[in-house]
Design a protein around this motif. Structure first.
Motif, PDB file in Angstrom:
ATOM      1  N   PRO A  94       1.177  -1.083  -0.159  1.00  0.00           N
ATOM      2  CA  PRO A  94      -0.357  -0.120  -0.239  1.00  0.00           C
ATOM      3  C   PRO A  94       0.574   1.195  -0.061  1.00  0.00           C
ATOM      4  O   PRO A  94       0.991   2.066  -0.640  1.00  0.00           O
ATOM      5  CB  PRO A  94      -0.976  -0.058   0.954  1.00  0.00           C
ATOM      6  CG  PRO A  94      -1.105  -1.704   1.643  1.00  0.00           C
ATOM      7  CD  PRO A  94       0.659  -2.514   1.490  1.00  0.00           C
ATOM      8  N   LEU A  95       2.138   1.120   0.685  1.00  0.00           N
ATOM      9  CA  LEU A  95       2.649   2.054   0.887  1.00  0.00           C
ATOM     10  C   LEU A  95       3.717   2.647  -0.751  1.00  0.00           C
ATOM     11  O   LEU A  95       3.687   4.072  -0.830  1.00  0.00           O
ATOM     12  CB  LEU A  95       3.735   2.196   1.692  1.00  0.00           C
ATOM     13  CG  LEU A  95       4.666   2.900   2.467  1.00  0.00           C
ATOM     14  CD1 LEU A  95       4.515   4.019   2.885  1.00  0.00           C
ATOM     15  CD2 LEU A  95       5.825   2.314   2.724  1.00  0.00           C
ATOM     16  N   LEU A  96       4.247   1.493  -1.072  1.00  0.00           N
ATOM     17  CA  LEU A  96       4.852   1.930  -2.521  1.00  0.00           C
ATOM     18  C   LEU A  96       2.998   1.842  -3.471  1.00  0.00           C
ATOM     19  O   LEU A  96       4.137   2.534  -3.764  1.00  0.00           O
ATOM     20  CB  LEU A  96       5.265   0.793  -2.904  1.00  0.00           C
ATOM     21  CG  LEU A  96       6.804  -0.214  -1.892  1.00  0.00           C
ATOM     22  CD1 LEU A  96       6.880  -1.056  -2.317  1.00  0.00           C
ATOM     23  CD2 LEU A  96       6.964   1.198  -2.097  1.00  0.00           C
ATOM     24  N   THR A  97       2.155   1.471  -3.191  1.00  0.00           N
ATOM     25  CA  THR A  97       1.043   1.893  -4.587  1.00  0.00           C
ATOM     26  C   THR A  97       0.713   3.645  -3.860  1.00  0.00           C
ATOM     27  O   THR A  97       0.171   3.981  -5.287  1.00  0.00           O
ATOM     28  CB  THR A  97       0.197   1.447  -3.744  1.00  0.00           C
ATOM     29  OG1 THR A  97       0.725  -0.106  -4.483  1.00  0.00           O
ATOM     30  CG2 THR A  97      -0.876   1.173  -5.455  1.00  0.00           C
ATOM     31  N   LEU A  98       0.648   3.794  -2.837  1.00  0.00           N
ATOM     32  CA  LEU A  98       0.300   5.197  -2.066  1.00  0.00           C
ATOM     33  C   LEU A  98       1.346   6.113  -3.335  1.00  0.00           C
ATOM     34  O   LEU A  98       0.861   7.045  -4.191  1.00  0.00           O
ATOM     35  CB  LEU A  98       0.785   5.383  -1.148  1.00  0.00           C
ATOM     36  CG  LEU A  98       0.791   6.962  -1.269  1.00  0.00           C
ATOM     37  CD1 LEU A  98      -0.770   7.624  -1.316  1.00  0.00           C
ATOM     38  CD2 LEU A  98       0.661   6.954   0.625  1.00  0.00           C
ATOM     39  N   GLY A  99       2.944   6.108  -3.381  1.00  0.00           N
ATOM     40  CA  GLY A  99       3.681   6.562  -4.634  1.00  0.00           C
ATOM     41  C   GLY A  99       3.863   6.876  -5.598  1.00  0.00           C
ATOM     42  O   GLY A  99       3.726   7.684  -6.777  1.00  0.00           O
ATOM     43  N   ILE A 100       3.257   5.587  -5.775  1.00  0.00           N
ATOM     44  CA  ILE A 100       3.611   5.226  -7.532  1.00  0.00           C
ATOM     45  C   ILE A 100       1.997   5.801  -7.997  1.00  0.00           C
ATOM     46  O   ILE A 100       2.078   6.607  -9.027  1.00  0.00           O
ATOM     47  CB  ILE A 100       3.387   3.631  -7.751  1.00  0.00           C
ATOM     48  CG1 ILE A 100       5.289   2.976  -7.824  1.00  0.00           C
ATOM     49  CG2 ILE A 100       2.791   3.682  -9.333  1.00  0.00           C
ATOM     50  CD1 ILE A 100       5.069   2.146  -7.405  1.00  0.00           C
ATOM     51  N   ALA A 101       1.147   5.786  -7.464  1.00  0.00           N
ATOM     52  CA  ALA A 101      -0.368   6.045  -8.418  1.00  0.00           C
ATOM     53  C   ALA A 101       0.183   7.509  -7.991  1.00  0.00           C
ATOM     54  O   ALA A 101      -1.116   8.442  -8.707  1.00  0.00           O
ATOM     55  CB  ALA A 101      -1.395   6.056  -6.973  1.00  0.00           C
TER      56      ALA A 101
END
Length: 309
Positions: A94-101
């Protein structure tokens, strides 16, 4: 919760399957089993697969990031690190998805809250990986598991950006992605390490569970969640995955739960909760229950709910 349980237990079954198969063999086996199940379901329900070369190109890219790469990285990583640690590192999805999104989806904008949450979460990931110690396995194994989380995050955002707007039925999307992943893996396998497969009862049951449930059933739920509540909210299922992975790894495999695994995992969850303002939501007490037919907050405007990743 069902998807979290299926994915949380998968780390233990990956570890068990590696006693009889190479990482490449294991990945192809679970992809083939999951594909057979989903294609059979699609045929029974008369759900057609996507049409058009361009659409299949996007499906193949989603399969690469969402299946082939993370499955391989986890399989290689778990040869030298624990199932529980692998689950905690994937919990950073979720943390990485937040950054990529934030970078890839126009509706996603970086805010001070998101930035602080991302930085805090990054600290948590470093604590979990514990580069100062090899007590939880090799650094390369831990890095491979974290790479799987990064690949999963990329897959979430890619599906939301390029496939969700096509309004594919969840079963059609899941079946086509696993089919594409199986083809990609079959093409790549001859170039990977190979040895004679050794099937014991434990290895066989682990592979069957991975293919039928953690891959087949879980990916139907995966696409339904992304379509319904967006990439960021859908990926939040990974908050529960580390808990299931650590518990099952400790019970089934007798793995040691280290301090940095627990502390780092908690820091990641706090960072992500702050970034998505979930901590504030927990403190709020609603004044009145919404009408029975009112939309649930998490499912409200997809454009906002999705952005968080």
């Amino acid at each position: 919760m069902l998807q979290a349980a299926l994915w949380g237990s998968s780390f233990t079954f990956i570890k068990a399957s590696l006693h009889g198969l190479t990482p490449g063999q294991l990945v192809l086996a679970r992809l083939l089993l999951g594909t057979v199940v989903l294609l059979a379901l699609a045929a029974l329900r008369r759900v057609g697969l996507p049409k058009g070369l361009g659409l299949w190109g996007h499906v193949a890219a989603a399969a690469l990031f969402g299946n082939v790469l993370p499955f391989l990285l986890l399989s290689y990583g778990e040869r030298s690190t624990g199932a529980g640690l692998a689950g905690v590192l994937v919990g950073a999805t979720p943390l990485l998805t937040l950054g990529i999104a934030t970078a890839a989806l126009p509706a996603e904008r970086a805010t001070a809250r998101k930035t602080v949450g991302l930085l805090l979460g990054f600290v948590g990931v470093v604590v979990v990986i514990g580069p100062w110690s090899d007590a939880t396995g090799s650094l390369s194994g831990r890095a491979a598991c974290f790479g799987a989380a990064l690949s999963y995050a990329t897959g979430y955002v890619y599906v939301r950006k390029f496939l969700s707007p096509r309004a594919l039925a969840p079963l059609a999307a899941a079946a086509s992605q696993l089919l594409a992943a199986a083809v990609l893996m079959a093409v790549a396998l001859p170039f990977m390490t190979w040895h004679t497969m050794h099937f014991t009862g434990k290895v066989t049951l682990s592979i069957l569970f991975l293919g039928l449930f953690s891959t087949g059933l879980a990916y139907v739920l995966y696409f339904r969640l992304i379509n319904d509540i967006g990439a960021t909210n859908a990926s939040a299922v990974n908050y529960v995955v580390p808990v299931a992975a650590v518990l099952i790894g400790a019970i089934a495999l007798g793995e040691t739960v280290s301090w940095n695994l627990l502390v780092g995992g908690v820091i990641v969850l706090i960072g992500m909760g702050y970034a998505e303002n979930r901590l504030g939501q927990l403190r709020r007490t609603p004044k009145a229950a919404p009408p029975a037919d009112a939309p649930v907050a998490a499912a409200a405007p997809a454009t906002k709910a999705e952005e968080r990743r």
